[in-house]
Each structure stands twice: as structure tokens, then as C-alpha cells.
Motif scaffolding. Sequence first.
Motif, PDB file in Angstrom:
ATOM      1  N   GLY A  32     112.241  31.979  14.945  1.00  0.00           N
ATOM      2  CA  GLY A  32     111.507  33.211  14.743  1.00  0.00           C
ATOM      3  C   GLY A  32     110.177  32.919  14.046  1.00  0.00           C
ATOM      4  N   VAL A  33     109.125  33.649  14.474  1.00  0.00           N
ATOM      5  CA  VAL A  33     107.834  33.519  13.805  1.00  0.00           C
ATOM      6  C   VAL A  33     107.713  34.689  12.843  1.00  0.00           C
ATOM      7  CG1 VAL A  33     105.318  33.418  14.102  1.00  0.00           C
ATOM      8  CG2 VAL A  33     106.833  32.408  15.834  1.00  0.00           C
ATOM      9  N   GLY A  34     107.845  34.412  11.541  1.00  0.00           N
ATOM     10  CA  GLY A  34     107.833  35.468  10.536  1.00  0.00           C
ATOM     11  C   GLY A  34     106.468  35.597   9.883  1.00  0.00           C
ATOM     12  N   ARG A  35     106.217  36.780   9.345  1.00  0.00           N
ATOM     13  CA  ARG A  35     104.960  37.004   8.623  1.00  0.00           C
ATOM     14  C   ARG A  35     105.275  37.514   7.227  1.00  0.00           C
ATOM     15  NH1 ARG A  35     101.271  37.323  13.005  1.00  0.00           N
ATOM     16  NH2 ARG A  35     101.336  35.133  13.534  1.00  0.00           N
ATOM     17  N   VAL A  36     104.619  36.899   6.228  1.00  0.00           N
ATOM     18  CA  VAL A  36     104.677  37.400   4.859  1.00  0.00           C
ATOM     19  C   VAL A  36     103.237  37.490   4.384  1.00  0.00           C
ATOM     20  CG1 VAL A  36     105.484  36.961   2.495  1.00  0.00           C
ATOM     21  CG2 VAL A  36     106.900  36.290   4.448  1.00  0.00           C
ATOM     22  N   ASN A  37     102.751  38.685   4.143  1.00  0.00           N
ATOM     23  CA  ASN A  37     101.340  38.905   3.769  1.00  0.00           C
ATOM     24  C   ASN A  37     100.379  38.151   4.690  1.00  0.00           C
ATOM     25  OD1 ASN A  37     102.216  40.416   1.591  1.00  0.00           O
ATOM     26  ND2 ASN A  37     102.274  38.623   0.236  1.00  0.00           N
ATOM     27  N   GLY A  38     100.637  38.207   5.986  1.00  0.00           N
ATOM     28  CA  GLY A  38      99.736  37.565   6.942  1.00  0.00           C
ATOM     29  C   GLY A  38      99.968  36.064   7.099  1.00  0.00           C
ATOM     30  N   PHE A  39     100.838  35.474   6.291  1.00  0.00           N
ATOM     31  CA  PHE A  39     101.109  34.032   6.379  1.00  0.00           C
ATOM     32  C   PHE A  39     102.307  33.814   7.306  1.00  0.00           C
ATOM     33  CE2 PHE A  39     102.854  29.986   4.697  1.00  0.00           C
ATOM     34  CZ  PHE A  39     101.713  29.206   4.795  1.00  0.00           C
ATOM     35  N   THR A  40     102.231  32.748   8.145  1.00  0.00           N
ATOM     36  CA  THR A  40     103.278  32.497   9.138  1.00  0.00           C
ATOM     37  C   THR A  40     104.366  31.577   8.605  1.00  0.00           C
ATOM     38  OG1 THR A  40     101.699  32.771  10.931  1.00  0.00           O
ATOM     39  CG2 THR A  40     103.707  31.556  11.447  1.00  0.00           C
ATOM     40  N   LEU A  41     105.616  32.015   8.773  1.00  0.00           N
ATOM     41  CA  LEU A  41     106.762  31.171   8.423  1.00  0.00           C
ATOM     42  C   LEU A  41     107.666  31.045   9.646  1.00  0.00           C
ATOM     43  CD1 LEU A  41     107.858  32.647   4.952  1.00  0.00           C
ATOM     44  CD2 LEU A  41     106.806  30.398   5.334  1.00  0.00           C
ATOM     45  N   PHE A  42     108.033  29.822  10.010  1.00  0.00           N
ATOM     46  CA  PHE A  42     108.983  29.627  11.103  1.00  0.00           C
ATOM     47  C   PHE A  42     110.400  29.688  10.542  1.00  0.00           C
ATOM     48  CE2 PHE A  42     105.102  27.706  12.762  1.00  0.00           C
ATOM     49  CZ  PHE A  42     105.041  28.335  14.005  1.00  0.00           C
ATOM     50  N   ILE A  43     111.207  30.584  11.108  1.00  0.00           N
ATOM     51  CA  ILE A  43     112.545  30.819  10.556  1.00  0.00           C
ATOM     52  C   ILE A  43     113.574  30.696  11.671  1.00  0.00           C
ATOM     53  CG2 ILE A  43     113.968  32.405   9.196  1.00  0.00           C
ATOM     54  CD1 ILE A  43     111.264  33.919   8.566  1.00  0.00           C
ATOM     55  N   ARG A  44     114.334  29.602  11.660  1.00  0.00           N
ATOM     56  CA  ARG A  44     115.353  29.363  12.684  1.00  0.00           C
ATOM     57  C   ARG A  44     116.424  30.451  12.594  1.00  0.00           C
ATOM     58  NH1 ARG A  44     118.722  25.599  15.680  1.00  0.00           N
ATOM     59  NH2 ARG A  44     120.685  25.675  14.554  1.00  0.00           N
ATOM     60  N   GLY A  45     116.777  31.026  13.749  1.00  0.00           N
ATOM     61  CA  GLY A  45     117.848  32.019  13.781  1.00  0.00           C
ATOM     62  C   GLY A  45     117.368  33.456  13.648  1.00  0.00           C
ATOM     63  N   ALA A  46     116.073  33.654  13.349  1.00  0.00           N
ATOM     64  CA  ALA A  46     115.543  35.017  13.230  1.00  0.00           C
ATOM     65  C   ALA A  46     114.923  35.444  14.555  1.00  0.00           C
ATOM     66  CB  ALA A  46     114.500  35.078  12.124  1.00  0.00           C
ATOM     67  N   LEU A  47     114.977  36.750  14.845  1.00  0.00           N
ATOM     68  CA  LEU A  47     114.506  37.247  16.141  1.00  0.00           C
ATOM     69  C   LEU A  47     113.328  38.207  15.985  1.00  0.00           C
ATOM     70  CD1 LEU A  47     117.918  38.026  17.887  1.00  0.00           C
ATOM     71  CD2 LEU A  47     116.355  36.110  18.371  1.00  0.00           C
ATOM     72  N   PRO A  48     112.459  38.264  17.010  1.00  0.00           N
ATOM     73  CA  PRO A  48     111.342  39.212  16.975  1.00  0.00           C
ATOM     74  C   PRO A  48     111.852  40.633  16.750  1.00  0.00           C
ATOM     75  CG  PRO A  48     111.106  37.733  18.832  1.00  0.00           C
ATOM     76  CD  PRO A  48     112.443  37.443  18.228  1.00  0.00           C
ATOM     77  N   GLY A  49     111.132  41.386  15.930  1.00  0.00           N
ATOM     78  CA  GLY A  49     111.525  42.763  15.637  1.00  0.00           C
ATOM     79  C   GLY A  49     112.412  42.867  14.406  1.00  0.00           C
ATOM     80  N   GLU A  50     112.872  41.732  13.892  1.00  0.00           N
ATOM     81  CA  GLU A  50     113.778  41.773  12.739  1.00  0.00           C
ATOM     82  C   GLU A  50     113.015  41.689  11.415  1.00  0.00           C
ATOM     83  OE1 GLU A  50     117.952  40.109  14.519  1.00  0.00           O
ATOM     84  OE2 GLU A  50     116.683  38.625  13.536  1.00  0.00           O
ATOM     85  N   ARG A  51     113.657  42.223  10.386  1.00  0.00           N
ATOM     86  CA  ARG A  51     113.194  41.966   9.017  1.00  0.00           C
ATOM     87  C   ARG A  51     114.289  41.132   8.360  1.00  0.00           C
ATOM     88  NH1 ARG A  51     110.574  46.475   5.326  1.00  0.00           N
ATOM     89  NH2 ARG A  51     108.845  45.765   6.604  1.00  0.00           N
ATOM     90  N   VAL A  52     113.896  40.009   7.778  1.00  0.00           N
ATOM     91  CA  VAL A  52     114.904  39.077   7.247  1.00  0.00           C
ATOM     92  C   VAL A  52     114.566  38.626   5.835  1.00  0.00           C
ATOM     93  CG1 VAL A  52     115.413  38.179   9.570  1.00  0.00           C
ATOM     94  CG2 VAL A  52     113.738  36.992   8.146  1.00  0.00           C
ATOM     95  N   ARG A  53     115.605  38.200   5.126  1.00  0.00           N
ATOM     96  CA  ARG A  53     115.416  37.559   3.830  1.00  0.00           C
ATOM     97  C   ARG A  53     115.534  36.058   4.063  1.00  0.00           C
ATOM     98  NH1 ARG A  53     117.913  37.156  -1.034  1.00  0.00           N
ATOM     99  NH2 ARG A  53     119.982  37.196  -0.077  1.00  0.00           N
ATOM    100  N   ALA A  54     114.616  35.285   3.499  1.00  0.00           N
ATOM    101  CA  ALA A  54     114.610  33.845   3.767  1.00  0.00           C
ATOM    102  C   ALA A  54     114.124  33.082   2.555  1.00  0.00           C
ATOM    103  CB  ALA A  54     113.710  33.555   4.968  1.00  0.00           C
ATOM    104  N   ARG A  55     114.476  31.782   2.513  1.00  0.00           N
ATOM    105  CA  ARG A  55     114.001  30.911   1.439  1.00  0.00           C
ATOM    106  C   ARG A  55     112.983  29.933   2.014  1.00  0.00           C
ATOM    107  NH1 ARG A  55     118.024  29.271  -1.980  1.00  0.00           N
ATOM    108  NH2 ARG A  55     119.225  28.800  -0.131  1.00  0.00           N
ATOM    109  N   VAL A  56     111.817  29.841   1.392  1.00  0.00           N
ATOM    110  CA  VAL A  56     110.762  28.950   1.870  1.00  0.00           C
ATOM    111  C   VAL A  56     111.190  27.503   1.620  1.00  0.00           C
ATOM    112  CG1 VAL A  56     108.329  28.292   1.646  1.00  0.00           C
ATOM    113  CG2 VAL A  56     109.025  30.699   1.376  1.00  0.00           C
ATOM    114  N   THR A  57     111.168  26.690   2.704  1.00  0.00           N
ATOM    115  CA  THR A  57     111.644  25.312   2.559  1.00  0.00           C
ATOM    116  C   THR A  57     110.522  24.288   2.708  1.00  0.00           C
ATOM    117  OG1 THR A  57     112.179  25.331   4.903  1.00  0.00           O
ATOM    118  CG2 THR A  57     113.987  25.795   3.383  1.00  0.00           C
ATOM    119  N   GLY A  58     109.404  24.686   3.285  1.00  0.00           N
ATOM    120  CA  GLY A  58     108.314  23.721   3.457  1.00  0.00           C
ATOM    121  C   GLY A  58     107.013  24.447   3.723  1.00  0.00           C
TER     122      GLY A  58
END
Length: 476
Positions: A32-58
Motif C-alpha cells: 500500500g502507498v500511504g500518506r502522512v502529511n503528504g509524505f509517502t510510506l510503503f505499507i505491506r498489507g495495506a490497501l487503497p482507500g484504507e486508513r491504517v495504523r502503522a509503525r515507521v520502519t525505515g
Amino acid sequence: MGGTTAAAISAPVAREELVVADVVGIGHEGEGVGRVNGFTLFIRGALPGERVRARVTGLKKQYGFAELLEVLEPSPDRVEPPCPVYDECGGCQLQHLGYEAQLRLKRQLVADNMERIGKLRVAAGTQTGEGEAEGVIVHPTIGMPDPWRYRNKVQVPIGEQEGGLAFGFYATGSHRIVDSEQCLIRSETADELVSLIKQMAAEAGIPAYDAEKRQNGLRHVIIKTGFHTGETMVVLVTDNARLPGAEQLAKRIAEAVPGVKSICHNVNDGPPGTVMGPRTSVLWGSDRIYDTIGDVRFAISANSFYQVNPVQTEALYGKALEYAGLTGGETVIDAYCGVGTISLFLAQRAKRVYGVELVPEAIEDARRNAELNGIANATFEAGPAETVIPRWREEGIRADVIVVDPPRKGCDATLLETIVAMRPQRVVYVSCNPSTLARDLRVLEDGGFRTVEVQPVDMFPWTGHVECCVLLVRTK
Ligand code: SAH
């Protein structure tokens, strides 16, 4: 290390930080390509349209990676992955997404690359348009009626675990083996053979190869099946030439599973990550099996390459044939031709086909396959496409159609220049990577070709991969 410092300052998130991300798209590994304040985070297992909680790993300069912790607002397309080892195994990336949605998403991924990298205008909707003003048509992805058990070839890594042998899959991004006797994307025959060989190897006291313990033994089992013929080949790969009781074992395997026509032994003393070595001997039966794609028959040996999803290969090459627009009088060049699959497919409708491929063994297979089918109007040459085709041009060979099917990195720049200079009527571009495809289409567009239509084909359901067949025509 200025870059790292800049990343730490400019990124609105920090390593280990817990964030809530809105997922807006999908990356090319299905993440999944996530956005936090305009910054892109790649999140395995997340899908477009979702809101998710995640831990930044890199963190990198422009983007980062995060681990999915919780789906706060699930996508309506989210499904329960049917495979019991899906979370651990690195083979599939999209089993948590319903199949129809997966096909839509793959089309979108292709269209986005066309626009963002190729600077092409994608036609609204997917209907066949009137031409230039409409933009490039990106068709709906051709999916499989039954998207399971589609692979005709598997390479099973073997290791040891507590209590015996482990036959399975590599865990995501590692060489740790996840033990599993079932896989929903390979044939039932392959499942049956894996269980059987595991049991028989254990009974015969054959150990797994272990580099650290300097223990000789089994490294991989490879199973190939011709889906049209039902013929199966098993290759036992060990790290040295000794495999005690090998013939006995082979005979028992062949007797237990109908359709097994060939059992081979391959020796691979190469580094971890390599599957087969150059030496193969026959333990039982023939040294090859056969299969067909369309009307063309192919011989498959232990070391030869063959497309892994035969059903979708037919769909993809059917499109290539359609886009080539052959009437019988054309000269066709097939660059990156492998074992000649596309060349032989097209040769039946063209005057002459020239195929070029880097790997000499593949070219030998291509010539043998031509002979096997009585196809006399296909010529093959081994070498880099970017040097062989310019030479053909100097020798006076003219092409009406040029087909390219390059590896992930796309076409060599010199080859693209040569295609522009050769001015074929049509270019058919088969690609396994939408981003390099889009980059190369831009070069061809600037060189006087127009991208007419793009057909995404789902060659690898449940993974992030998407294959495309593209038609370009010469405009001036
Ligand atoms: N069209 C083939 C498969 C193509 S896969 C088929 O249908 O079976 C891409 C192929 O490009 C591989 O076989 C790879 O060996 C070959 N290749 C890679 N770089 C090359 C180059 N510079 N010139 C020619 N072939 C190349």
C-alpha cells in the motif's frame, strides 16, 4: 551523509513512530502507498482507500517504509487470504484483495505509469477510441477465470527444521524456509509430489544441504508440468554429485505419480540464492517433457526457460499476434526472444521472423522448437539485441513489425534508437514492468510512433506483477 540528515529533517515522521496513514495507491510489489502529511510510506498489507495504523520502519529522502499494525477503516475489497502461510511466505502479495479489485488496480497501476512517466494522455474509459485526440486506450486487465493453481513450474527450497526436512518457500525478503506442503498457485500434482518426495527423502535418510554445517544434500526440488499434455518433470538438485539411492528414489516417485515422464538430477555448488547448476543427468525416463502454446509445441528440459502461466501466456501472445496485424507478407523482428515463443507464434502468419536473444542455450532451444514444429521461416541469433539488430539493419534487413519483450529493466537505449531508425509500421511492446515500459514508450513517441492501445494481462494473480502488451504505429 547529508542525504540522511536531510531526510531526518524533511520527513514529517521519525523511525519507530506510530502513525495513522491514508492509503492512496499500490506500489509495484503490491504494498500500500500511504500518506502522512503528504509524505509517502510503503505499507505491506495495506490497501487503497484504507486508513491504517502503522509503525515507521525505515526512511529515505523522498519516502519511507512502515509496518501495518491495524486496519482502522478497511477497504470494501479486502478479503480473508485463503492461504494459511500467506503472512509468512514471500510468494504472494495480494491475497488480501478480492480478484476483481486486483484486476482493476493493476490496470490503474499501468495507466498511472503511462501518465506519470510516459507523459501520455490516457483515454477516459476503456472503449476503443477514434485515435489521437482520444489518448491511449488502456484496456481492462485480462484476468483468469480461475486464478488459482496456475503455475506450471515450482522451485521448492529445502532445509532442515526440528524433527526433519523442511520443504517450502522463502519467507519475505530472506532465505529462511517456511515449511509448507501446499501452495494454492501451483498444481495439485506439484503438491502431491512435494509431500511424497519429502517423505521418501526422509525415509532414505537423505539430508538437506547446509552450507554452514558443510553438510551435503538436497537443495531444491523443481517440478514442471505441461498443462496441455499432463507431462511432468522432477529435478532433484543437490550441492554435490553424490545422491545415494537416487535411481531407486526416482523409480518410486515415477511409479507413485501418474504423468511423471522425467526425473533428473542437477548439481548446484553455486552460492545461496542460485537454484540450478549447469550439470544435469537423467535418473529416470526422458530428459524432456512437451507442452503446447496455441498450435506450437515446445520441448521443456531441466534448464530451459518456459513461460510459467500457460493460460495467460496464450492470452498475452494472442494479443501480440493481433497487434502485429500480420497478413502473411511481413518481415518481423522479435527482440529478447527467449526460447522463441513469440517468434514461433508469429512465424505461422508472417513471411519471415528474425529472433534475437542474449542467452545462447535459449537460442538453441528456439531453433529446436522451430524444427519440432516444422517452422522454416524463423531465424535465430544469440547476442545482445542492441548490437545484433543494428547489424541486421546494415546487412539490409527491413522489418514491418518489431516485437520487443525485454526483462524488467526495459529496452536498451541503442535498441530504441535503432527501432526509430528502422521505421517499422508497427512496434509491439510486451512488458513485465509498467515503469520502464512507460519510459521507453516516451522515447518511441518522440521518435515518430504513436501508442495506440495497452492491454494489461494478469500473468501472476495474487502477486503485485502485471504484464502488458502494447501496440504502437508509425506516424511519420
Ligand atoms: N519473449 C520470451 C521471453 C522474454 S524474457 C518468451 O516469450 O519466452 C526476456 C529475455 O531477454 C530473456 O530471455 C533474457 O535472457 C533476454 N535478454 C536480456 N537482455 C538481453 C539483451 N540485451 N539482448 C537480448 N536479449 C536479452
